[in-house]
Design an enzyme around this catalytic site. Structure first.
Site, PDB file in Angstrom:
ATOM      1  N   HIS A 130       0.830  -1.204   0.000  1.00  0.00           N
ATOM      2  CA  HIS A 130       0.000   0.000   0.000  1.00  0.00           C
ATOM      3  C   HIS A 130       0.869   1.260   0.000  1.00  0.00           C
ATOM      4  O   HIS A 130       2.032   1.223   0.411  1.00  0.00           O
ATOM      5  CB  HIS A 130      -0.859   0.053   1.271  1.00  0.00           C
ATOM      6  CG  HIS A 130      -1.989  -0.928   1.309  1.00  0.00           C
ATOM      7  ND1 HIS A 130      -2.255  -1.713   2.422  1.00  0.00           N
ATOM      8  CD2 HIS A 130      -2.955  -1.232   0.400  1.00  0.00           C
ATOM      9  CE1 HIS A 130      -3.323  -2.462   2.195  1.00  0.00           C
ATOM     10  NE2 HIS A 130      -3.768  -2.200   0.971  1.00  0.00           N
ATOM     11  N   CYS A 146      -2.566   0.320  10.120  1.00  0.00           N
ATOM     12  CA  CYS A 146      -3.724  -0.401   9.573  1.00  0.00           C
ATOM     13  C   CYS A 146      -4.605  -1.051  10.623  1.00  0.00           C
ATOM     14  O   CYS A 146      -5.719  -1.471  10.316  1.00  0.00           O
ATOM     15  CB  CYS A 146      -3.301  -1.402   8.502  1.00  0.00           C
ATOM     16  SG  CYS A 146      -2.004  -2.484   8.977  1.00  0.00           S
TER      17      CYS A 146
HETATM   18  N1  GLY Z   1      -2.692  -9.018   4.786  1.00  0.00           N
HETATM   19  C1  GLY Z   1      -3.022  -7.669   4.531  1.00  0.00           C
HETATM   20  C2  GLY Z   1      -3.577  -7.507   3.191  1.00  0.00           C
HETATM   21  O1  GLY Z   1      -3.088  -8.121   2.282  1.00  0.00           O
HETATM   22  O2  GLY Z   1      -4.523  -6.799   2.957  1.00  0.00           O
END
Ligand code: GLY
Length: 253
Positions: free
Chosen positions: A160, A247
């Site tokens: 991300h 997150c």
């Molecule tokens: N394991 C976090 C994701 O891939 O969204």
């Protein structure tokens, strides 16, 4: 006091999505204990922690940041780029609806909240394996009436945008320049991560405090030398699920 929405580690965490990491066993009890320490740290920093109901059948549901983008005026439920994660929004919606009017994304938009970094009224959206231009366009349409503009930024080598870059201050970013071009963040001072700590660009800002994963002490020291109050948190189990410190919560100011 800011609200921090969190969600318990699901029993199925060892079936989480993985993109850039090889699968390694995740100890559920240890991950849960570390997650509780994280929640306690949020409380110590002045947040009211509200737990969303557990979702044991959704392996990535602890990563609440990806299911919603919270602006001052509205919350935008996302449409994850990972099909397995699209069921996460229902529980998050029930929690966030008490604080914000809800908007939704629709196909063919794909967007994970981990690809969204807001700096003032500019919303940077990482175009990644999880987020596409249509996701950015729909977020821009939701935010435009409130004065937000969206800028798309390329991301490569990590999951991300916020795996690569987050804010340490109002116009200060911590960044791994291998994964994102920091020049896209106009007007921001850039603090590069320590070269041996590629994942250290993910820090969580709570007021004047920076939360940094304990695995990245050298970058934490750089931030301390720059005058930041840095708290370390052990996030080693969930880091095996390709997670950072941002997150596991959604901060609603
Ligand atoms: N394991 C976090 C994701 O891939 O969204």
């Amino acid at each position: 006091m800011p609200i921090a929405l969190t969600r318990p580690v699901p029993r199925s965490i060892d079936r989480c999505e993985l993109t850039h990491l090889a699968r390694a066993p995740i100890d559920f009890d240890r991950a849960t204990a570390q997650h509780e320490d994280y929640e306690n740290m949020l409380r110590a920093l002045g947040c009211v922690v509200e737990r969303i109901e557990p979702a044991d059948d959704l392996p990535d549901s602890v990563f609440v940041e990806d299911a919603v983008v919270v602006l001052d005026e509205i919350a935008v439920l996302t449409r994850s780029g990972a099909r397995s994660r699209r069921g996460e929004t229902a529980g998050v919606e029930r929690a966030i609806a008490r604080y914000r009017a809800i908007q939704r994304m629709s196909a063919p938009a794909r967007l994970d909240g981990g690809d969204v970094l807001r700096i003032g009224r500019t919303i940077y959206v990482g175009i990644s394996g999880r987020t596409n231009e249509e996701g950015a366009r729909q977020l821009a349409a939701a935010g435009a009436p409130f004065g937000y503009t969206v800028e798309c930024v390329g991301v490569s080598g990590c999951l991300h945008l916020k795996s690569a870059i987050t804010t340490a201050g109002e116009a200060v970013v911590v960044c791994n320049p291998e994964w994102v071009d920091a020049r896209s963040f106009r007007g921001c001072e850039v603090i590069p991560v320590d070269r041996g700590e590629p994942f250290a660009g993910n820090v969580l800002r709570i007021g004047a405090t920076i939360v940094c994963a304990a695995a990245y002490p050298r970058t934490a020291d750089v931030l301390r030398r720059r005058g930041y109050d840095v708290h370390l948190v052990d996030a080693s189990e969930l880091s095996k699920a390709e997670a950072g410190v941002t997150c596991c919560s959604v901060i609603v100011a």
